[in-house]
Motif scaffolding. Structure first.
Motif, mmCIF file in Angstrom:
data_model
loop_
_atom_site.group_PDB
_atom_site.id
_atom_site.type_symbol
_atom_site.label_atom_id
_atom_site.label_comp_id
_atom_site.label_asym_id
_atom_site.label_seq_id
_atom_site.Cartn_x
_atom_site.Cartn_y
_atom_site.Cartn_z
ATOM 1 N N ARG A 1 0.689 -1.287 -0.114
ATOM 2 C CA ARG A 1 0.123 0.047 0.111
ATOM 3 C C ARG A 1 0.842 1.379 -0.020
ATOM 4 N N VAL A 2 2.018 0.882 -0.364
ATOM 5 C CA VAL A 2 2.616 2.128 -0.031
ATOM 6 C C VAL A 2 1.921 3.362 -1.275
ATOM 7 N N ALA A 3 2.333 4.094 -0.973
ATOM 8 C CA ALA A 3 1.570 5.678 -1.665
ATOM 9 C C ALA A 3 2.979 6.734 -2.259
ATOM 10 N N GLU A 4 2.877 7.217 -3.291
ATOM 11 C CA GLU A 4 3.185 8.978 -3.596
ATOM 12 C C GLU A 4 3.480 9.517 -2.460
ATOM 13 N N GLY A 5 4.796 9.631 -1.882
ATOM 14 C CA GLY A 5 4.768 10.433 -0.392
ATOM 15 C C GLY A 5 6.042 10.556 0.747
ATOM 16 N N ASP A 6 5.539 8.818 0.977
ATOM 17 C CA ASP A 6 5.216 7.869 1.641
ATOM 18 C C ASP A 6 6.907 7.692 1.996
ATOM 19 N N ARG A 7 7.444 7.581 3.416
ATOM 20 C CA ARG A 7 8.762 7.217 3.626
ATOM 21 C C ARG A 7 9.067 5.837 4.456
ATOM 22 N N VAL A 8 9.279 4.743 3.618
ATOM 23 C CA VAL A 8 9.559 3.376 3.708
ATOM 24 C C VAL A 8 10.512 2.968 4.228
ATOM 25 N N GLU A 9 10.226 1.640 4.618
ATOM 26 C CA GLU A 9 11.620 0.901 4.632
ATOM 27 C C GLU A 9 10.987 -0.239 3.838
ATOM 28 N N VAL A 10 12.772 -0.443 3.155
ATOM 29 C CA VAL A 10 12.626 -1.194 1.420
ATOM 30 C C VAL A 10 13.583 -2.930 1.907
ATOM 31 N N SER A 11 13.242 -4.317 1.830
ATOM 32 C CA SER A 11 13.300 -4.952 2.237
ATOM 33 C C SER A 11 14.689 -5.454 1.385
ATOM 34 N N VAL A 12 15.889 -6.053 1.124
ATOM 35 C CA VAL A 12 16.328 -6.356 0.071
ATOM 36 C C VAL A 12 16.806 -8.050 0.721
ATOM 37 N N ASP A 13 16.700 -9.092 -0.792
ATOM 38 C CA ASP A 13 17.348 -9.960 -0.287
ATOM 39 C C ASP A 13 18.683 -10.289 -0.415
ATOM 40 N N THR A 14 19.959 -9.871 0.433
ATOM 41 C CA THR A 14 20.576 -9.836 0.273
ATOM 42 C C THR A 14 21.837 -11.412 -0.165
ATOM 43 N N ARG A 15 20.101 -12.487 -0.324
ATOM 44 C CA ARG A 15 21.443 -13.722 -1.108
ATOM 45 C C ARG A 15 21.498 -13.521 -2.768
ATOM 46 N N ALA A 16 20.667 -12.458 -3.332
ATOM 47 C CA ALA A 16 20.774 -12.352 -5.093
ATOM 48 C C ALA A 16 21.189 -10.364 -5.320
ATOM 49 N N LEU A 17 22.926 -10.420 -4.846
ATOM 50 C CA LEU A 17 23.167 -9.112 -4.897
ATOM 51 C C LEU A 17 24.361 -9.288 -6.089
ATOM 52 N N HIS A 18 25.005 -8.291 -6.914
ATOM 53 C CA HIS A 18 25.458 -8.632 -7.900
ATOM 54 C C HIS A 18 26.466 -7.125 -7.228
ATOM 55 N N PHE A 19 28.162 -7.237 -7.785
ATOM 56 C CA PHE A 19 28.611 -6.598 -7.129
ATOM 57 C C PHE A 19 29.659 -6.655 -8.929
ATOM 58 N N PHE A 20 30.220 -5.824 -9.278
ATOM 59 C CA PHE A 20 30.996 -4.756 -10.040
ATOM 60 C C PHE A 20 32.079 -3.821 -9.227
ATOM 61 N N ASP A 21 33.253 -4.080 -10.420
ATOM 62 C CA ASP A 21 34.278 -2.780 -10.229
ATOM 63 C C ASP A 21 34.005 -1.603 -10.858
ATOM 64 N N PRO A 22 34.097 -0.900 -10.214
ATOM 65 C CA PRO A 22 33.338 0.509 -10.508
ATOM 66 C C PRO A 22 34.303 1.547 -12.300
ATOM 67 N N ASP A 23 35.688 0.396 -11.865
ATOM 68 C CA ASP A 23 36.874 0.900 -13.041
ATOM 69 C C ASP A 23 36.939 0.071 -14.452
ATOM 70 N N THR A 24 36.878 -1.087 -13.805
ATOM 71 C CA THR A 24 36.493 -1.650 -15.186
ATOM 72 C C THR A 24 35.894 -2.482 -15.525
ATOM 73 N N GLY A 25 33.982 -2.381 -14.841
ATOM 74 C CA GLY A 25 32.914 -2.992 -15.181
ATOM 75 C C GLY A 25 32.455 -4.074 -15.292
ATOM 76 N N LEU A 26 33.965 -4.793 -15.024
ATOM 77 C CA LEU A 26 33.841 -6.465 -14.605
ATOM 78 C C LEU A 26 32.924 -7.123 -12.685
ATOM 79 N N GLY A 27 32.279 -8.400 -13.778
ATOM 80 C CA GLY A 27 31.374 -8.459 -11.604
ATOM 81 C C GLY A 27 32.807 -9.078 -11.735
ATOM 82 N N ILE A 28 32.849 -9.019 -9.891
ATOM 83 C CA ILE A 28 33.217 -9.137 -9.271
ATOM 84 C C ILE A 28 33.108 -10.610 -8.506
ATOM 85 N N TYR A 29 33.286 -11.978 -8.924
ATOM 86 C CA TYR A 29 33.466 -12.845 -9.216
ATOM 87 C C TYR A 29 35.013 -13.873 -8.086
#
Length: 408
Positions: free
Chosen positions: A372-400
């Motif tokens: 029921r989130v609405a425009e203007g609401d301050r909300v908390e968002v749950s993050v599924d931290t099992r499915a995160l992706h990470f990249f090198d900011p200089d090369t753009g390569l995935g960090i594996y």
């Protein structure tokens, strides 16, 4: 049927413009390979080189065991389906499908047999006497496909064949094309700008960028293990959210510091990205797919170290789900890759943002329809931290573990 092999193939136009560079790609006999990428990435040029409509500047192109670099288009045993249907308005459906066979002086009985078979496969049996103007867009596209099928070629080439159809018809027709290709078993190269189309149709998908192949892999590998930031951001709809974070370590656990949020990276994600342990104290690009974010009101048991907070800027209710556009106090990732992806979709905020003055960014969450989130609401968002992706900011390569993403 036949395989298609690009061996260091390149295309340079007379004015020096390079459209394709050092392309190595093997398409197996009977495979449906999708070429996808932003406008101007070289995918259509690659297809036109297979068709013989563009000269090859460098390398070798094979259809089966035959080198076709200098073989005329008419002698390559290929059939092409274009974005425009290219039907003859004064001819019936039957005659449109039969047109190429007539030019080849195929006997009448054989023409009739092949056309009727194609019409039966494509559900055009009752339309053979109609003219194109009496057909819907989807029917016209099937006639164009019928004209390719009756040729019984070694390779089908399809250049954005669904782009002229409305959204609902595209979904239906892409399923029909996939089923048809499986039934016929004909090697097919399919070009599209629509990554949803690419993901749903190809056994393997080749992602192109500025004339180069970035990654060639099954759709799920592109989604789960993108080789670089560009592939990660291009594959997925809505696109992956990209933010700057600092990697931190404590008591054997890894954390991603995002503004005033400290996200504990799940052990599953660490196992998929073991090289992160060598990045403690470093800034990286964190990618979070919208489907891995949820309204915390629908996931109240989410621990504090799996939450971020923000302000709802915009809400889109789609019936089955809610798209929430949320401003969070985290620095936007503004690498060259991110700007290029933003340019492709016309995201002016990313294009105009200053790398030194971007204390916040807008992320998109794909929430359940009970949100029921609405425009203007301050909300908390749950993050599924099992499915995160990470990249090198200089090369753009995935960090594996090996600094590479999926299989190419």
């Amino acid at each position: 049927m036949a395989s298609v092999t690009f061996d260091s193939v390149g295309k340079v136009y007379s004015d020096g413009t390079r459209a394709v560079s050092d392309m190595d790609l093997g398409i197996e006999d009977g495979e449906l390979m999708v070429l996808v990428g932003p406008s101007g990435c070289g995918k259509t040029t690659a297809l036109r080189m297979v068709a013989g409509l563009e000269e090859i500047s460098e390398g070798v192109l094979r259809i089966g065991d035959r080198v076709v670099n200098h073989v005329p288009s008419r002698n390559r045993d290929i059939a092409m389906v274009f974005q425009s249907y290219a039907l003859y308005p004064h001819l019936s459906v039957f005659e449109n499908i039969a047109f190429g066979l007539r030019l080849q002086k195929v006997p009448k009985d054989e023409v009739k047999r092949r056309v009727n078979r194609a019409a039966n496969i494509l559900g055009l049996d009752g339309l053979l006497k109609r003219k194109p103007r009496a057909l819907s867009g989807g029917q016209r596209q099937r006639v164009a496909m019928g004209r390719a099928i009756v040729r019984q070629p070694q390779v089908f080439l399809m250049d954005e064949p669904l782009s002229n159809l409305d959204a609902k018809l595209r979904v239906q027709t892409r399923a029909e094309i996939s089923e048809l290709q499986q039934d016929l078993g004909t090697t097919t190269i399919y070009v599209t700008h629509d990554q949803v189309e690419a993901m749903t149709m190809g056994r393997r998908v080749a992602v192109m960028r500025k004339g180069h192949l970035e990654q060639v892999a099954p759709p799920q590998v592109l989604y789960d293990r993108p080789v670089n930031l560009f592939v990660g951001g291009f594959i997925g709809s809505p696109a992956m959210n990209m933010i700057e974070v600092t990697i931190d370590g404590s008591n054997g656990s890894l954390f991603a510091n995002a503004g005033d949020a400290r996200l504990r990276i799940d052990d599953e994600a660490v196992a998929a990205h073991p090289a992160l342990r060598s990045r403690v104290g470093s800034t990286v690009v964190l990618g979070i797919r919208p489907e891995n974010l949820q309204d915390t009101a629908l996931a109240p048991d989410t621990p504090a170290d799996r939450r971020i907070h923000g302000l709802v800027r915009h809400r889109e209710s789609l019936g089955s789900e809610v798209m929430a556009h949320i401003v969070i106090p985290v620095k936007m990732a503004l690498t060259e890759d991110v700007r290029e992806l933003a340019e492709d979709v016309g995201d002016d905020r990313a294009l105009e943002a200053d790398a030194d003055e971007a204390p916040e960014t807008t992320i998109v969450g794909r929430f359940g329809n009970r949100s029921r989130v609405a425009e203007g609401d301050r909300v908390e968002v749950s993050v599924d931290t099992r499915a995160l992706h990470f990249f090198d900011p200089d090369t753009g390569l995935g960090i594996y573990d090996d600094q590479r993403g999926g299989q190419a």
